[in-house]
Scaffold this motif. Structure first.
Motif, mmCIF file in Angstrom:
data_model
loop_
_atom_site.group_PDB
_atom_site.id
_atom_site.type_symbol
_atom_site.label_atom_id
_atom_site.label_comp_id
_atom_site.label_asym_id
_atom_site.label_seq_id
_atom_site.Cartn_x
_atom_site.Cartn_y
_atom_site.Cartn_z
ATOM 1 N N ASP A 362 0.827 -1.212 0.000
ATOM 2 C CA ASP A 362 0.000 0.000 0.000
ATOM 3 C C ASP A 362 0.859 1.258 0.000
ATOM 4 O OD1 ASP A 362 -2.358 -1.415 -0.082
ATOM 5 O OD2 ASP A 362 -2.650 -1.409 2.090
ATOM 6 N N ALA A 363 1.991 1.237 0.720
ATOM 7 C CA ALA A 363 2.857 2.417 0.755
ATOM 8 C C ALA A 363 3.368 2.755 -0.634
ATOM 9 C CB ALA A 363 4.021 2.170 1.713
ATOM 10 N N LEU A 364 3.740 1.744 -1.403
ATOM 11 C CA LEU A 364 4.259 1.967 -2.752
ATOM 12 C C LEU A 364 3.136 2.429 -3.686
ATOM 13 C CD1 LEU A 364 7.103 1.711 -3.859
ATOM 14 C CD2 LEU A 364 6.556 -0.598 -4.619
ATOM 15 N N LEU A 365 1.952 1.827 -3.555
ATOM 16 C CA LEU A 365 0.821 2.246 -4.384
ATOM 17 C C LEU A 365 0.402 3.680 -4.074
ATOM 18 C CD1 LEU A 365 -1.367 -0.998 -4.360
ATOM 19 C CD2 LEU A 365 -0.078 -0.071 -6.292
ATOM 20 N N ASP A 366 0.474 4.072 -2.814
ATOM 21 C CA ASP A 366 0.114 5.449 -2.455
ATOM 22 C C ASP A 366 1.102 6.440 -3.069
ATOM 23 O OD1 ASP A 366 -2.045 4.506 -1.025
ATOM 24 O OD2 ASP A 366 -1.061 4.655 0.928
ATOM 25 N N LEU A 367 2.396 6.109 -3.042
ATOM 26 C CA LEU A 367 3.391 6.977 -3.673
ATOM 27 C C LEU A 367 3.185 7.031 -5.183
ATOM 28 C CD1 LEU A 367 6.616 5.982 -1.697
ATOM 29 C CD2 LEU A 367 5.451 8.198 -1.634
ATOM 30 N N PRO A 376 13.467 10.392 -8.520
ATOM 31 C CA PRO A 376 14.545 9.421 -8.260
ATOM 32 C C PRO A 376 14.961 9.338 -6.802
ATOM 33 C CG PRO A 376 15.007 10.652 -10.269
ATOM 34 C CD PRO A 376 13.817 11.312 -9.631
ATOM 35 N N GLU A 377 14.896 10.446 -6.075
ATOM 36 C CA GLU A 377 15.267 10.399 -4.658
ATOM 37 C C GLU A 377 14.250 9.583 -3.863
ATOM 38 O OE1 GLU A 377 15.985 14.195 -2.965
ATOM 39 O OE2 GLU A 377 17.638 14.693 -4.331
ATOM 40 N N VAL A 378 12.975 9.758 -4.183
ATOM 41 C CA VAL A 378 11.943 8.958 -3.523
ATOM 42 C C VAL A 378 12.116 7.491 -3.897
ATOM 43 C CG1 VAL A 378 9.456 8.534 -3.368
ATOM 44 C CG2 VAL A 378 10.328 10.883 -3.423
ATOM 45 N N LEU A 379 12.442 7.244 -5.151
ATOM 46 C CA LEU A 379 12.652 5.876 -5.617
ATOM 47 C C LEU A 379 13.800 5.218 -4.859
ATOM 48 C CD1 LEU A 379 11.290 4.101 -7.750
ATOM 49 C CD2 LEU A 379 12.960 4.923 -9.411
ATOM 50 N N SER A 380 14.895 5.941 -4.680
ATOM 51 C CA SER A 380 16.039 5.398 -3.929
ATOM 52 C C SER A 380 15.669 5.123 -2.483
ATOM 53 C CB SER A 380 17.217 6.376 -3.991
ATOM 54 O OG SER A 380 17.751 6.454 -5.288
ATOM 55 N N ALA A 381 14.881 6.022 -1.892
ATOM 56 C CA ALA A 381 14.463 5.816 -0.502
ATOM 57 C C ALA A 381 13.593 4.570 -0.383
ATOM 58 C CB ALA A 381 13.709 7.046 0.007
ATOM 59 N N MET A 386 12.425 -1.088 1.194
ATOM 60 C CA MET A 386 12.030 -2.422 0.762
ATOM 61 C C MET A 386 13.106 -3.464 1.045
ATOM 62 S SD MET A 386 10.108 -1.247 -2.744
ATOM 63 C CE MET A 386 9.521 -2.874 -3.239
ATOM 64 N N LEU A 387 14.359 -3.072 0.976
ATOM 65 C CA LEU A 387 15.426 -4.020 1.321
ATOM 66 C C LEU A 387 15.451 -4.313 2.813
ATOM 67 C CD1 LEU A 387 18.415 -2.876 -0.932
ATOM 68 C CD2 LEU A 387 16.952 -4.877 -1.224
ATOM 69 N N ASP A 388 14.959 -3.382 3.618
ATOM 70 C CA ASP A 388 14.896 -3.605 5.064
ATOM 71 C C ASP A 388 13.677 -4.425 5.462
ATOM 72 O OD1 ASP A 388 17.231 -2.162 5.399
ATOM 73 O OD2 ASP A 388 16.201 -0.274 5.839
ATOM 74 N N ASP A 389 12.774 -4.634 4.524
ATOM 75 C CA ASP A 389 11.569 -5.429 4.783
ATOM 76 C C ASP A 389 11.904 -6.919 4.627
ATOM 77 O OD1 ASP A 389 8.944 -6.859 3.887
ATOM 78 O OD2 ASP A 389 8.243 -4.907 4.616
ATOM 79 N N GLU A 390 11.230 -7.760 5.420
ATOM 80 C CA GLU A 390 11.507 -9.197 5.376
ATOM 81 C C GLU A 390 11.192 -9.812 4.013
ATOM 82 O OE1 GLU A 390 7.274 -10.705 7.354
ATOM 83 O OE2 GLU A 390 9.145 -10.880 8.491
ATOM 84 N N LEU A 659 24.308 -0.424 -6.037
ATOM 85 C CA LEU A 659 24.126 -0.916 -7.404
ATOM 86 C C LEU A 659 22.642 -1.091 -7.718
ATOM 87 C CD1 LEU A 659 25.098 -2.071 -10.097
ATOM 88 C CD2 LEU A 659 25.443 -4.274 -8.951
ATOM 89 N N LEU A 660 21.877 -1.608 -6.768
ATOM 90 C CA LEU A 660 20.444 -1.762 -6.983
ATOM 91 C C LEU A 660 19.787 -0.407 -7.232
ATOM 92 C CD1 LEU A 660 19.547 -4.369 -4.197
ATOM 93 C CD2 LEU A 660 20.276 -4.794 -6.527
ATOM 94 N N LYS A 661 20.182 0.601 -6.462
ATOM 95 C CA LYS A 661 19.617 1.945 -6.650
ATOM 96 C C LYS A 661 20.007 2.523 -8.008
ATOM 97 C CE LYS A 661 19.688 3.154 -1.719
ATOM 98 N NZ LYS A 661 20.259 4.084 -0.710
ATOM 99 N N LEU A 662 21.241 2.296 -8.426
ATOM 100 C CA LEU A 662 21.692 2.808 -9.718
ATOM 101 C C LEU A 662 20.884 2.208 -10.857
ATOM 102 C CD1 LEU A 662 25.547 2.677 -9.077
ATOM 103 C CD2 LEU A 662 24.186 4.756 -9.407
ATOM 104 N N VAL A 663 20.580 0.928 -10.763
ATOM 105 C CA VAL A 663 19.772 0.290 -11.799
ATOM 106 C C VAL A 663 18.339 0.809 -11.758
ATOM 107 C CG1 VAL A 663 18.791 -1.902 -12.568
ATOM 108 C CG2 VAL A 663 21.208 -1.771 -11.941
#
Length: 681
Positions: A362-367, A376-381, A386-390, A659-663
């Motif tokens: 839902d957080a991603l859909l709301d954004l 891009p800054e929001v995308l990187s954040a 998401m990487l900190d999520d299980e 690297l993931l953020k750069l892609v």
């Protein structure tokens, strides 16, 4: 509504929805993006992407809350360029479509099932009848050995109470004996000493699965002496079944979908469809789409079904829709080669299926709805969040699992005669070590990429430590331990990788060397020429791998490739076919020395130190991430993008998270174009 009508309606709905996906605008995917890319480069295009098996299971888990894994019954996904999420290979067969519809029906039934409390059912024996005898007042008289049988459909598994009220017509020296069989489990025998004035109640508790269950009451010891006028009979009054115990009356899966009471009218049902559809289609639904699904809902009610059955039909239709089964990205002009930005909802799906192999939350859909995600800054954040999520374990399972061949461990079958210490516990320990190790690179303060090859630590438990020859007490759980003098550290000295790059009965320096070239350096050798024979059995018994391969390289046809591959694999010959360290092979000291790109080495450590300095390593890692993230192979037009990504990746200190953020913030990830009139890929 009958099941046939429901299936016909769903099939028509699916065909209509599929047809709408072939032409025109699909749904409300936001406004038009900018003209072309800021750099003026070609971002390429991605074929419409069907969810693969891992993505399907993860998506229905997050959408519905189900614990089931329907995709285990789906055909295996094809692999291309090292991964099973390549859109060009994710085709859809008639069989798969049928399996999707079947899964949709089961998922909808589970998600919308009404919770059930314990239910009491009583069956009057004189009404049910028996295999012998006749009704006698309020009971059924079993006049000889026979049964009274009833059948009950159990909606849920659990503990059930089965009760039988009966009495005997006494005769002979023994009491009447009765057994109770429930779903094939025989309970008893029980002595029945009750009388018509004081019937006897026999009660038993039993664990039963959901489904049809037969309850059979049997008379076991008939006795008849006509000369004495004695006749023992069993009279069964009634049979009861009550349960299950402890079943909640609420269905938490239903609560995720039914956000209001559908009996209140159309407005509520439209809200249910719109809210569920936003998550299932991963974008807001159009009014036309809601109208179409309301038509299915109304059809169910017209045919006599209730609101729940109507909702089940609409959910089945959505789960069978191409908007659910595919990640749809729209080009206003499918033949235009002019690039355009993805809509924010399309970008949200690309991101979530890259990092989570699942739908956006839902957080991603709301954004996405606010278009903030296009920043891009929001995308990187969001990458950090998401990487900190299980759920980011999917990146370990599906990206690292395929890139580093961790998945292949499940199918490895080391020969027991050659490696008697290998068992399923060791296999699982190897798998967990490899997964925990790669997860270190995804952390906020993650390790640099060079430590993927050369690290000073390992994850071990007692089983794996014993296998590796590492001293210490670690217990059953895995612990990170610093390596001091142990010949371990890094991917290439882990049991998982060493096992999957071996033959069942011996090591394979060729497999190991070829894997390093293909997957760490992206410099795959050409396929072997036709007619090349393998090693002779007598040579395998008598010679070491180094001796065998030296003879192989003496053939000029083989030498060009094997002179490059073999030294890389032979450098790791101190590790046998299941990763145990050894100093000898067939009684001969192992010689791991060789040459890598003109630089000599004497030991595995020296080889690893040379390998981590190779400039192809960061470039290859970037190419692998790029391929998996976009679900397509890199094209010639991606060269400039990849060069920039690699430069910034190196400047970051080889941080995999960076690297993931750069892609993710690159133009190929955020933009797309049409196919072109001439079929430009």
């Amino acid at each position: 509504m009958s099941r046939d009508v429901g299936r016909w309606s769903l099939s028509v709905a699916s065909l209509c929805l599929a047809a709408s996906g072939c032409v025109g605008q699909l749904g409300d995917n936001g406004g038009p993006g900018p003209s072309g890319t800021p750099s003026g480069e070609d971002p390429g295009r991605v074929t419409i992407h069907r969810l693969n098996r891992a993505e399907y299971d993860n998506t229905v888990r997050d959408l519905l809350g189900t614990a089931s894994s329907p995709a285990v019954d789906f055909p295996a996904d094809d692999h291309s360029y090292g991964f099973d999420n390549n859109a060009d290979t994710l085709t859809l067969s008639p069989l798969q479509l049928e399996l999707y519809e079947r899964a949709a029906e089961k998922l909808a039934d589970e998600a919308l099932a009404l919770g059930s409390a314990a239910v009491l059912d009583r069956f009057e024996a004189e009404t049910v009848g028996g295999s012998v005898g006749a009704a006698s007042g309020s009971a059924w008289n079993l006049t000889s050995a026979g049964d009274v049988t009833v059948t009950k459909t159990l909606e849920a598994a659990g503990t059930y109470h089965v009760r039988v009220r009966a009495w005997q017509q006494a005769a002979g020296p023994d009491a009447a004996q009765m057994s109770i069989s429930v779903a094939g489990t025989v309970l008893g025998p029980f002595d029945v000493t009750g009388t018509a004035d004081e019937p006897q109640l026999v009660e038993q508790d039993i664990e039963l699965a959901a489904g049809n269950a037969s309850i059979v009451v049997s008379f076991l010891n008939d006795y008849y002496e006509p000369d004495l006028g004695e006749d023992r009979n069993l009279l069964v009054d009634w049979i009861e079944i009550e349960g299950p115990d402890g079943v909640a009356t609420d269905n938490p899966l239903r609560e995720r979908i039914v956000i209001c009471e559908p009996t209140t009218g159309e407005a509520c049902v439209r809200d249910i469809i719109a809210a569920f559809g936003r998550r299932a289609y991963r974008r807001p639904m159009t009014e036309d789409e809601i109208d179409g699904l309301m038509g299915l809902y109304d059809l169910a009610l017209t045919n006599g079904d209730d609101e729940t059955e109507g909702l089940k039909l609409t959910v089945r239709a959505m789960l069978s829709s191409p908007h659910f089964l595919f990640r749809v990205e729209v080009d206003d002009d499918p033949e235009s080669e002019k690039a355009h930005a993805l809509s924010s909802f399309e970008l949200a799906s690309r991101l979530s299926y890259f990092l989570w192999s699942s739908m956006p939350d839902d957080a991603l859909l709301d954004l996405a709805e606010s278009d903030e995600l296009l920043d891009p800054e929001v995308l990187s954040a969001q990458v950090d969040r998401m990487l900190d999520d299980e759920k980011s374990v999917a990146l370990v399972d599906n990206f690292a699992g395929q890139w580093l061949f961790i998945r292949a461990l499940a199918d490895s079958t080391p020969d027991y005669t050659a490696f008697p210490s290998f068992d399923d516990d060791l296999r699982e320990a190897m798998r967990q070590e490899a997964n925990l190790f790669f997860a270190e690179f995804l952390k906020e303060d993650g390790l640099p990429l060079d430590q993927l090859i050369e690290s000073d630590f390992a994850y071990v438990n007692d089983r794996l430590a014993e296998h590796y020859g590492i001293d210490g007490a670690f217990g059953a759980d895995f612990q990170r331990t610093t390596l001091s003098g142990a010949p371990r550290g890094g991917l290439l000295r882990q049991g998982a990788w060493l096992t999957v790059t071996s033959n069942p009965d011996r090591t394979s320096p060729v497999k190991r060397g070829k894997w390093i070239l293909e997957n760490l350096l992206c410099d795959a050798p050409p396929p072997p020429p036709a007619g090349v024979e393998g090693f002779k059995p007598e040579d395998l018994e008598a010679k070491t791998q180094k001796e065998l391969l030296a003879a192989h390289r003496s053939d000029p046809v083989c030498a060009s490739c094997h002179s490059v591959m073999d030294p890389l694999g032979l450098a790791l010959e101190n590790y046998d076919g299941i990763g145990s360290f050894r100093l000898q092979d067939k009684g001969v000291n192992v010689d791991p020395s060789g040459d890598f790109e003109g630089d000599p080495f004497q030991t595995p450590d020296e080889f690893v130190k040379l390998l981590v300095q190779d400039d192809r390593l960061p470039s290859c890692a970037a190419e692998k991430v790029f391929t998996y993230a976009l679900g397509r192979a890199p094209a010639n037009t991606d060269r400039a993008y990849l060069e920039t990504i690699v430069e910034d990746f190196q400047a970051s200190g080889l941080s995999l998270r960076e690297l993931l953020k750069l892609v993710v913030t690159s133009e190929p990830f955020m933009y797309r174009r049409g196919e072109g009139e001439g079929g430009l890929p």
